[in-house]
Enzyme design. Structure first.
Site, short mmCIF file in Angstrom:
data_model
loop_
_atom_site.label_atom_id
_atom_site.label_comp_id
_atom_site.label_asym_id
_atom_site.label_seq_id
_atom_site.Cartn_x
_atom_site.Cartn_y
_atom_site.Cartn_z
N GLU A 1 -18.11 102.46 25.69
CA GLU A 1 -18.27 101.06 25.29
C GLU A 1 -19.38 100.37 26.06
OE1 GLU A 1 -17.49 96.66 25.56
OE2 GLU A 1 -17.59 98.18 27.14
N GLU A 2 -19.51 100.70 27.33
CA GLU A 2 -20.46 99.98 28.18
C GLU A 2 -21.91 100.22 27.81
OE1 GLU A 2 -19.66 97.73 30.05
OE2 GLU A 2 -17.64 98.04 30.81
N HIS B 1 -11.38 100.75 26.34
CA HIS B 1 -12.34 101.80 26.70
C HIS B 1 -12.11 102.24 28.13
CE1 HIS B 1 -15.09 99.29 29.21
NE2 HIS B 1 -14.71 98.31 28.41
N GLU C 1 -9.87 93.92 26.60
CA GLU C 1 -11.15 94.00 27.31
C GLU C 1 -11.06 93.32 28.67
OE1 GLU C 1 -14.02 94.76 28.06
OE2 GLU C 1 -14.84 95.92 26.43
N HIS D 1 -18.84 93.89 36.69
CA HIS D 1 -19.84 94.97 36.76
C HIS D 1 -20.35 95.21 38.18
CE1 HIS D 1 -21.04 95.14 32.20
NE2 HIS D 1 -19.76 95.43 32.43
N ASP E 1 -12.43 95.87 33.95
CA ASP E 1 -13.27 96.28 32.82
C ASP E 1 -13.41 97.80 32.80
OD1 ASP E 1 -15.03 96.28 30.70
OD2 ASP E 1 -16.78 95.76 31.92
#
Length: 969
Positions: free
Chosen positions: A216-217, A166, A242, A315, A178
């Site tokens: 995706e998130e 993604h 991922e 994140h 990510d």
């Protein structure tokens, strides 16, 4: 013989050296592999694959210039860049393709590019029920990029393989790991698989579908949108890439079955264990990846490969190129190329069943060895081995013990009296002393393990989060605690009451301990299909082998009834005729009964603290009456004369025991066990150490560290009593240092920062806005009250958070956001709140209404209802049959286009209660662009600026800012 024993015999120096070398070398290797990704391949290997790591890194730097969540303008820029790069790669390789309609499985070209979401063309829209929440419905419009590289065989003959990543990031992370590394890896994979033959290219047997999905998130939305695309019906197998950390090695997170996992063996540097897969299966890992959609929605079979550490950067703004590396990028890319080449060149029908589905594989067990070798086994094979190993070795041990007993050579559990016995005035042993040492390992194991558990409770009481930044000091403290306690007990017992059976008892009793663990493994496989206990089989097999060797050693001994004891004092062995059989019998039974515990008489002030063979029973100068018949002086006391092969004060009959078999036992029980258990321990340590920021119970984490610390040292327990005190003294110094550090050190650091979660909510009707900061309950109050200027003295409430279990939420009136552009004039942002959302509600019937809503400068909104809907909302591609919606999330591929939603509630007369109540709802829109926070979200800018250096902000929900308006229907 003495020289040989000093080199390979079971003596302190050889045992100490082998133990230290083995543990230090293996632990060092495991730590190096864990911390350091493999080097980037040399140019020859890169040319073989047709990839360019510098080009991939350059792409990653472009992708990570800004935060780019789905609901942000930079997301469109990233999409345009990726689309241009794909077209550039295809053009450079002499192929081209562009389409949005899948006509058939037989194409004239070799590559098709699908821009799913191109203006003026229908894209893939999807409506679905939120996972784990029946009252949540999501509508999403996809903007995926799909590249279909055709194989030599058509898709209806051999299904293509899907590789997915993604390209959206979270609103607080740049997305280097990510999932930027995966995205640029797919660009290089496309480049590799579309090379012309003149450049070393090779057309795959099966096709390859490369998916760059968006969203995706926010709820795995991009993969769900892909499921609506015609191409999604072609692949039966997949590789999902991922990132759940920020660098390091990419691990095989999970797999559907053994058949697809075997392709990962082709990777040059495989890395992973079934333990992570079982974590998902057992529900211990709650976060999801697109893997779930491919398996559960599309029925595919495949692999989930992901970065997984360090979680403190996940994140956050530290998920950037600076904190990643080309080594990490190559580890994912190189492994993916090898895996996909194996999958696409497979011409078997293993993924193509006659009914058109992907078929079903067998549950797998997998693990790597030093990041170089990879083992894949069927779970049912492990189960069969487990049952076999539970039964067969047990029978073998029983038969061996029976045979030794039959031939009078079972020295274990024996207290056989010597016939003839030593003279009355001799202090020589009168029995085989076969019971000596039987309780040493159980006592040491329980005491040392209790010490580790107690240490875990102590750290949890005083400084539970120290493991967040200093997991290795916690490991060291637990390991040293167990070692010191176990060594003191085992070495002390050996010094006081030496026995040649201590090692054998240790193996036999540990084998029984692992037998219990094996039964647990069998139950977990049979009931839950969990294969994480594979390493227990290795421990069990090793200790069975060593216990069996200890039994075989006894075959070299004399029969117990034939053992003769020689005594010295007058340099004469006592003759048998000195003691008649009758005269001896009266004393033999009494002496034999008391020989093993030396408790023949009541203790006095002259009774020694420690007793044992060859030791006087008192420090007093007078004769001991127990060995005095009145005819001898104290200087005439006879002692047992032992062969030089006997070590220390051990039993004389042990001279016939092989001196070198301990090496075989060491090799059977230590090296492989350390590698397997150490790999699992490091994986769990990295995965769990920083979960306290997510609300995990730290006592559970610390106990997990403690359990594996015990497991890592259990293999050396049978050898501990031969290890010199120098090692333990050194370990004690380390223990003192780590103990003090773990109790007093700051739990966080600039390299391992505590995550706190931000969101700002605005009531657009009243103009009231609140800033919310969620974090660990021991630290969040202090952070807010002492470090955030706008919150000082203004915090309304701090309480347990409802969304993140185990964490605490603090809220206060913050600086107003400016996420919607306003007309010039310098008016405060509060005066423009009413323009952020526009909506119109039209009642179309009893219990029916249509709502049209639009948010400014956003493409994400949601509706919250006070009553559940009776029917599915009609919008996009509705899926019938999921009423009871209380929350409807809306995502659009276009900015400020808005949505029109038809809603249906129960009719008023059908409701059993609250007949007079009206249906109401709340319109909420989200703003997720965190790139200009100083202007648009000054509250987040303030938090980033004033957080302590050991803390870092992450997003709490999909929107950094949520604006809401309530209305009645």
């Amino acid at each position: 013989m003495t020289r040989v024993n000093s080199i390979i015999g079971f003596r302190p120096i050889p045992v100490t050296l082998l133990t230290v070398i083995t543990y230090v070398s293996l632990f060092s290797a495991l730590l190096f592999i864990d911390r350091q990704p493999p080097a980037v391949a040399k140019k020859g290997e890169l040319d073989y694959w047709g990839v360019d790591i510098e080009e991939a890194w350059s792409d990653l730097e472009v992708l990570t210039r800004d935060f780019h969540p789905y609901n942000s303008r930079p997301n469109d820029d990233v999409r345009a860049y990726l689309l241009g790069r794909v077209q550039e790669i295809l053009s450079r390789n002499g192929v081209s393709g562009f389409g949005n309609e899948l006509q058939s499985s037989g194409y004239s070209g070799t590559v098709d590019l699908f821009d799913d979401g191109i203006p003026g063309k229908p894209g893939s829209n999807v409506t679905f029920v939120g996972a784990g929440s029946e009252d949540l419905t999501v509508y999403f419009e996809g903007t995926n990029i799909i590249v279909y590289i055709h194989g030599e065989r058509p898709a209806d003959e051999l299904s293509p393989v899907l590789v997915s990543a993604h390209y959206d990031s979270v609103s607080t992370g740049y997305g280097a790991t990510d999932d930027g590394a995966a995205v640029v890896s797919i660009l290089q994979i496309i480049k590799s698989f579309t090379r012309p033959e003149s450049q070393g290219g090779k057309r795959p047997k099966r096709g390859l579908v490369a998916l760059l999905n968006n969203g995706e998130e926010d709820f795995l939305n991009g993969a769900r949108a892909f499921a609506m695309h015609p191409v999604a019906k072609l692949p039966h197998s997949f590789l999902n890439l991922e990132g759940a950390g920020a660098g390091g090695r990419a691990t095989l997170f999970r797999s559907t079955d053994a058949e697809v996992t075997k392709y990962y063996k082709r990777a040059k540097r495989p890395f992973g264990t079934i333990v992570s897969g079982d974590g998902f299966k057992a529900g211990l890992i709650r976060s999801g990846t697109d893997y779930s959609v491919f398996v559960e929605n599309l029925g595919m079979r495949g692999l989930d490969v992901a970065f997984y550490q360090p979680r403190s950067r996940y994140h956050t703004t530290e998920d950037d190129a600076r904190h990643s590396s080309k080594r990490s990028l190559w580890h994912m890319l190189g492994g993916s190329l090898a895996t996909l080449r194996g999958m696409t060149d497979d011409t078997s029908k293993v993924f193509d069943s006659p009914n058109g589905s992907a078929g079903k594989g067998h549950n797998a067990v997998w693990f790597d060895l030093f990041g170089r070798a990879f083992s894949v086994l069927h779970l049912h094979t492990i189960f069969a081995f487990t049952i076999t190993l539970i039964v067969v070795p047990f029978v073998v041990v029983l038969v061996a013990m029976w045979a030794l007993g039959h031939f009078d050579k079972l020295y274990f559990f024996s207290n056989t009296a010597y016939i003839p016995p030593p003279p009355e005035h001799s202090i020589a042993s009168r029995t085989t002393q076969g019971w000596r040492g039987v309780l040493r390992f159980p006592v040491a194991f329980v005491a040392a393990s209790a010490g580790v558990v107690g240490m875990a409770f102590l750290i949890n009481k005083i400084n539970p989060m120290v493991v967040y930044a200093s997991q290795y000091t916690v490991w060291t403290c637990f390991l040293s605690t167990w070692w010191i306690i176990a060594w003191v007990i085992l070495r002390g017992a050996d010094a006081v009451r030496p026995t040649a059976l201590a090692r054998g008892y240790g193996f036999l009793e540990q084998w029984l301990l692992w037998l219990v663990a094996m039964i647990g493994v069998a139950i977990s496989i049979g009931k839950s299909h969990l294969g994480s206990g594979y390493w227990v089989l290795v421990f069990y097999s090793g200790f069975f082998t060593s216990a069996f060797i200890s039994l075989l050693e006894m075959a070299a001994l004399q029969k117990k009834s034939e053992v003769k004891i020689a005594v010295s004092g007058d340099d004469q062995a006592y003759p048998p005729e000195e003691h008649s059989q009758t005269g001896a019998s009266g004393n033999i039974s009494n002496r034999a009964a008391n020989d093993d515990d030396d408790a023949g008489e009541h203790a006095t002030e002259e009774t020694p603290l420690f007793r044992g063979p060859n030791r006087p029973l008192s420090f007093a100068p007078h004769r001991n009456p127990r060995y005095d018949n009145g005819d001898h002086d104290s200087g005439d006391i006879l002692v047992e004369e032992k062969d030089e092969a006997v070590y220390g004060g051990e039993q004389g009959w042990s001279k016939d025991l092989p001196s070198w078999t301990w090496i075989l036992q060491f090799l059977a029980t230590v090296p492989l066990q350390l590698v397997l258990a150490g790999s699992v321990a490091l994986l769990l340590g990295n995965a769990l150490a920083q979960t306290g920021a997510d609300g995990s119970d730290m006592l559970t984490v610390l106990l997990g560290f403690g359990v594996f610390s015990i497991i890592l040292l259990l293999p050396v327990a049978p050898f501990l009593h031969r290890i010199t005190y120098h090692v333990t003294l050194f370990i004690f110094v380390i223990f003192v240092g780590t103990f003090i550090y773990n109790l007093a050190a700051p739990p966080f650091s600039p390299n391992a920062r505590l995550k706190v979660y931000f969101q700002q909510t605005v009531d657009l009707q009243t103009g009231e806005n609140n800033v919310h900061l969620v974090g660990h309950p021991d630290y969040i109050d202090r952070i807010v009250s002492k470090h955030i200027p706008s919150a000082k003295g203004k915090v309304d409430i701090c309480q347990a958070d409802k969304l993140k279990s185990g964490l605490r939420r603090c809220s206060w009136k913050g600086i107003a956001p400016r996420v919607v552009p306003q007309a010039p004039g310098g008016m405060p942002p509060e005066y423009g709140f009413s323009d952020w959302i526009s909506y119109n509600v039209t009642k179309t019937g009893d219990g029916k209404a249509t709502i049209k809503l639009r948010g400014r400068n956003t493409r994400a909104c949601k509706l919250l209802f006070n009553k559940p809907l009776a029917k599915s909302p009609t919008l996009g591609n509705p899926i019938p049959g999921f009423p009871n919606t209380r929350e409807l999330r809306l995502w659009s591929r276009d900015w400020e286009r808005g949505w029109s939603v038809e809603l249906t509630w129960e009719k008023e007369e059908d409701q059993e209660e609250n007949k007079d109540s009206h249906s109401s709802a709340i319109v909420v829109c989200l703003w997720s662009d965190g790139n200009k926070v100083s202007d648009e979200i000054p509250a987040l800018h303030e938090i980033r600026r004033y957080l302590p250096v050991w803390a870092i902000a992450s997003k709490l929900a999909d929107g950094l800012v949520e604006g809401s308006v309530p209305f009645m229907i």
